[in-house]
Design a protein around this motif. Structure first.
Motif, PDB file in Angstrom:
ATOM      1  N   SER A  97     -44.126  10.779  26.762  1.00 50.39           N
ATOM      2  CA  SER A  97     -43.055  11.573  27.359  1.00 50.39           C
ATOM      3  C   SER A  97     -41.707  10.890  27.285  1.00 50.39           C
ATOM      4  CB  SER A  97     -43.391  11.857  28.829  1.00 50.39           C
ATOM      5  OG  SER A  97     -43.442  10.644  29.569  1.00 50.39           O
ATOM      6  N   GLU A  98     -41.656   9.657  26.729  1.00 46.81           N
ATOM      7  CA  GLU A  98     -40.419   8.897  26.775  1.00 46.81           C
ATOM      8  C   GLU A  98     -39.311   9.494  25.925  1.00 46.81           C
ATOM      9  OE1 GLU A  98     -40.515   5.246  23.965  1.00 46.81           O
ATOM     10  OE2 GLU A  98     -42.493   5.311  24.902  1.00 46.81           O
ATOM     11  N   MET A  99     -39.634  10.369  24.977  1.00 46.84           N
ATOM     12  CA  MET A  99     -38.601  10.991  24.159  1.00 46.84           C
ATOM     13  C   MET A  99     -37.943  12.174  24.873  1.00 46.84           C
ATOM     14  SD  MET A  99     -38.275   9.388  21.235  1.00 46.84           S
ATOM     15  CE  MET A  99     -37.599  10.522  20.033  1.00 46.84           C
TER      16      MET A  99
ATOM     17  N   LYS B 117     -43.823  29.806  19.473  1.00 49.00           N
ATOM     18  CA  LYS B 117     -44.960  29.936  20.387  1.00 49.00           C
ATOM     19  C   LYS B 117     -45.169  28.717  21.273  1.00 49.00           C
ATOM     20  CE  LYS B 117     -47.369  33.130  17.302  1.00 49.00           C
ATOM     21  NZ  LYS B 117     -48.617  33.451  16.573  1.00 49.00           N
ATOM     22  N   VAL B 118     -44.706  27.558  20.817  1.00 53.76           N
ATOM     23  CA  VAL B 118     -44.847  26.326  21.604  1.00 53.76           C
ATOM     24  C   VAL B 118     -43.494  25.613  21.632  1.00 53.76           C
ATOM     25  CG1 VAL B 118     -46.006  24.101  21.817  1.00 53.76           C
ATOM     26  CG2 VAL B 118     -47.267  26.068  20.928  1.00 53.76           C
ATOM     27  N   PRO B 119     -42.838  25.540  22.795  1.00 54.05           N
ATOM     28  CA  PRO B 119     -41.557  24.831  22.872  1.00 54.05           C
ATOM     29  C   PRO B 119     -41.707  23.404  22.336  1.00 54.05           C
ATOM     30  CG  PRO B 119     -41.965  26.032  24.894  1.00 54.05           C
ATOM     31  CD  PRO B 119     -43.237  26.099  24.098  1.00 54.05           C
ATOM     32  N   SER B 120     -40.983  23.088  21.270  1.00 57.22           N
ATOM     33  CA  SER B 120     -41.182  21.821  20.570  1.00 57.22           C
ATOM     34  C   SER B 120     -39.862  21.285  20.039  1.00 57.22           C
ATOM     35  CB  SER B 120     -42.146  21.997  19.389  1.00 57.22           C
ATOM     36  OG  SER B 120     -43.285  22.738  19.728  1.00 57.22           O
ATOM     37  N   THR B 121     -39.901  20.031  19.633  1.00 57.37           N
ATOM     38  CA  THR B 121     -38.778  19.394  18.960  1.00 57.37           C
ATOM     39  C   THR B 121     -39.271  18.826  17.642  1.00 57.37           C
ATOM     40  OG1 THR B 121     -37.671  18.807  21.037  1.00 57.37           O
ATOM     41  CG2 THR B 121     -37.032  17.570  19.072  1.00 57.37           C
ATOM     42  N   LEU B 122     -38.533  19.086  16.574  1.00 53.56           N
ATOM     43  CA  LEU B 122     -38.852  18.538  15.260  1.00 53.56           C
ATOM     44  C   LEU B 122     -37.985  17.306  15.037  1.00 53.56           C
ATOM     45  CD1 LEU B 122     -40.189  18.694  12.438  1.00 53.56           C
ATOM     46  CD2 LEU B 122     -38.284  20.182  11.736  1.00 53.56           C
ATOM     47  N   VAL B 123     -38.619  16.190  14.748  1.00 56.15           N
ATOM     48  CA  VAL B 123     -37.905  14.943  14.486  1.00 56.15           C
ATOM     49  C   VAL B 123     -38.046  14.616  13.006  1.00 56.15           C
ATOM     50  CG1 VAL B 123     -37.787  12.478  14.969  1.00 56.15           C
ATOM     51  CG2 VAL B 123     -38.253  14.092  16.829  1.00 56.15           C
ATOM     52  N   LEU B 124     -36.919  14.520  12.314  1.00 57.53           N
ATOM     53  CA  LEU B 124     -36.900  14.232  10.886  1.00 57.53           C
ATOM     54  C   LEU B 124     -36.333  12.838  10.657  1.00 57.53           C
ATOM     55  CD1 LEU B 124     -35.556  17.667   9.636  1.00 57.53           C
ATOM     56  CD2 LEU B 124     -37.898  16.847   9.549  1.00 57.53           C
ATOM     57  N   ILE B 125     -37.109  12.014   9.973  1.00 57.03           N
ATOM     58  CA  ILE B 125     -36.713  10.629   9.725  1.00 57.03           C
ATOM     59  C   ILE B 125     -36.445  10.443   8.237  1.00 57.03           C
ATOM     60  CG2 ILE B 125     -37.433   8.217   9.847  1.00 57.03           C
ATOM     61  CD1 ILE B 125     -39.164   8.958  12.222  1.00 57.03           C
TER      62      ILE B 125
ATOM     63  N   VAL C 189     -40.681   2.873  12.511  1.00 54.77           N
ATOM     64  CA  VAL C 189     -41.161   4.253  12.492  1.00 54.77           C
ATOM     65  C   VAL C 189     -42.375   4.440  13.384  1.00 54.77           C
ATOM     66  CG1 VAL C 189     -42.127   6.054  11.026  1.00 54.77           C
ATOM     67  CG2 VAL C 189     -40.211   4.685  10.207  1.00 54.77           C
ATOM     68  N   HIS C 190     -43.255   3.444  13.438  1.00 53.11           N
ATOM     69  CA  HIS C 190     -44.486   3.607  14.208  1.00 53.11           C
ATOM     70  C   HIS C 190     -44.215   3.821  15.691  1.00 53.11           C
ATOM     71  CE1 HIS C 190     -43.753  -0.752  14.622  1.00 53.11           C
ATOM     72  NE2 HIS C 190     -44.419  -0.649  15.748  1.00 53.11           N
ATOM     73  N   LYS C 191     -43.084   3.307  16.191  1.00 57.57           N
ATOM     74  CA  LYS C 191     -42.748   3.508  17.602  1.00 57.57           C
ATOM     75  C   LYS C 191     -42.417   4.974  17.874  1.00 57.57           C
ATOM     76  CE  LYS C 191     -41.183  -1.182  18.596  1.00 57.57           C
ATOM     77  NZ  LYS C 191     -40.063  -2.031  19.085  1.00 57.57           N
ATOM     78  N   LEU C 192     -41.770   5.607  16.911  1.00 55.05           N
ATOM     79  CA  LEU C 192     -41.493   7.033  17.036  1.00 55.05           C
ATOM     80  C   LEU C 192     -42.768   7.849  16.850  1.00 55.05           C
ATOM     81  CD1 LEU C 192     -38.187   7.083  14.971  1.00 55.05           C
ATOM     82  CD2 LEU C 192     -38.368   7.567  17.410  1.00 55.05           C
ATOM     83  N   LEU C 193     -43.578   7.430  15.910  1.00 58.65           N
ATOM     84  CA  LEU C 193     -44.848   8.120  15.682  1.00 58.65           C
ATOM     85  C   LEU C 193     -45.711   8.131  16.937  1.00 58.65           C
ATOM     86  CD1 LEU C 193     -46.125   7.084  12.140  1.00 58.65           C
ATOM     87  CD2 LEU C 193     -45.820   9.398  13.009  1.00 58.65           C
TER      88      LEU C 193
ATOM     89  N   VAL D  28     -42.978  17.286  17.146  1.00 67.44           N
ATOM     90  CA  VAL D  28     -43.515  17.397  15.789  1.00 67.44           C
ATOM     91  C   VAL D  28     -42.647  16.500  14.913  1.00 67.44           C
ATOM     92  CG1 VAL D  28     -43.981  18.922  13.847  1.00 67.44           C
ATOM     93  CG2 VAL D  28     -44.254  19.767  16.196  1.00 67.44           C
ATOM     94  N   ILE D  29     -43.271  15.626  14.141  1.00 68.09           N
ATOM     95  CA  ILE D  29     -42.501  14.642  13.386  1.00 68.09           C
ATOM     96  C   ILE D  29     -42.792  14.746  11.897  1.00 68.09           C
ATOM     97  CG2 ILE D  29     -44.214  12.777  13.567  1.00 68.09           C
ATOM     98  CD1 ILE D  29     -41.787  10.889  14.127  1.00 68.09           C
ATOM     99  N   ASP D  30     -41.768  14.553  11.101  1.00 68.87           N
ATOM    100  CA  ASP D  30     -41.915  14.482   9.645  1.00 68.87           C
ATOM    101  C   ASP D  30     -41.244  13.185   9.224  1.00 68.87           C
ATOM    102  OD1 ASP D  30     -41.337  16.760   6.883  1.00 68.87           O
ATOM    103  OD2 ASP D  30     -41.593  14.608   6.874  1.00 68.87           O
ATOM    104  N   ILE D  31     -42.037  12.203   8.825  1.00 69.88           N
ATOM    105  CA  ILE D  31     -41.449  10.917   8.461  1.00 69.88           C
ATOM    106  C   ILE D  31     -41.378  10.750   6.945  1.00 69.88           C
ATOM    107  CG2 ILE D  31     -42.324   9.874  10.568  1.00 69.88           C
ATOM    108  CD1 ILE D  31     -44.355   8.365   8.880  1.00 69.88           C
ATOM    109  N   ASP D  32     -41.560  11.848   6.227  1.00 70.90           N
ATOM    110  CA  ASP D  32     -41.464  11.791   4.768  1.00 70.90           C
ATOM    111  C   ASP D  32     -40.121  12.316   4.277  1.00 70.90           C
ATOM    112  OD1 ASP D  32     -42.799  11.035   2.376  1.00 70.90           O
ATOM    113  OD2 ASP D  32     -43.029  13.131   1.863  1.00 70.90           O
TER     114      ASP D  32
END
Length: 259
Positions: free
Chosen positions: A68-70, A108-116, A147-151, A76-80
């Motif tokens: 929950s820290e973010m 349908k699901v309140p979300s945040t997309l994080v793009l790295i 990156v792993h900390k965000l993952l 939802v994360i895309d690290i590519d």
């Protein structure tokens, strides 16, 4: 990596050249994906071939206890994106897929997309996000060293690739107990098992990608079970400490034969 005894080999096809590289006069082949393995086995004929999967420093990656820290509902994360927004003719198509899949999920699901990642076509991805009216639900973080900390804070890893070599990004997500929804291409099926650590729809299948993402994000038990299965598989099959012993045994065996 594949090792085979030095010998004169037939000139590989153009397709074969695209999936592996050969170090001259050493009989050493570095494969880019499992299709390369199939092609090389055909070229090698009845000669002995040893195949090892890539590994990563899995034991150094620790899943987060609190995601929950973010400060997000679901992440939802895309690290590519580092590869996706580099100079690639398929960049715009992939960017569009990522944004479209997330758009369907977020409905349908309140979300945040994080793009790295960062690159010359980042502006294109930002434009697609604005056109979809998702600017407040998408975060562009640029290049990241940890990156792993965000993952570890993510609920889902999204990887809608048209091509992929080994799938290190998916493996790192699994090590963080994060389920993966990725395309069934390249080496990804060797890393992620469909329905166990995540889902592997065909490439460019936005409907199936969104469906898989929603299944995970709306089923807490499934998300946890896939996450735990992912870390267990990462530690069991892809931990770097295990491959070192394999390479040592192979090198000793080869040196013993050539001494």
């Amino acid at each position: 990596m594949i090792r085979r005894p030095p010998r004169s080999t037939p000139k590989p096809s153009s397709a074969a050249s695209d999936v592996y590289k050969r170090q001259p006069n050493q009989g050493i082949y570095e494969l880019k994906d499992t299709e390369g393995l199939k092609d090389l086995l055909h070229i090698a004929g009845d000669l002995p071939v040893t195949a090892y999967m890539n590994r990563a420093q899995i034991s150094r990656i620790v899943p987060a206890d609190d995601r929950s820290e973010m400060g997000m509902d679901r992440m939802v994360i895309d690290i590519d994106l580092e590869a996706a927004i580099s100079d690639n003719k398929d960049t715009e198509l992939r960017d569009r897929d990522v944004v479209e899949i997330f758009s369907r999920v977020e409905e349908k699901v309140p979300s945040t997309l994080v793009l790295i990642g960062d690159g010359p076509d980042r502006s294109n991805a930002e434009r697609l996000v604005r056109e979809k009216g998702l600017a407040s639900q998408v975060r562009f973080l640029g290049k990241q060293d940890q990156v792993h900390k965000l993952l570890s804070c993510a609920d889902l890893m999204l990887l809608p690739s048209d091509m992929e070599s080994f799938g290190l990004a998916a493996l790192e997500a699994m090590a963080c107990e994060v389920p993966v929804v990725c395309s069934h291409v390249g080496g990804l099926p060797d890393v992620v098992r469909n329905g166990i650590e995540g889902f592997l729809p065909p490439p460019r299948n936005i409907d199936s990608m969104a469906e898989g993402a929603l299944k995970i994000l709306t089923d807490a038990q499934l998300q946890v079970s896939m996450g735990r299965a992912g870390r267990a598989r990462a530690l069991d099959r892809f931990c770097a400490s295990g491959i070192v012993t394999c390479y040592e045994k192979l090198y000793k065996k080869v040196l013993g034969k050539t001494a």
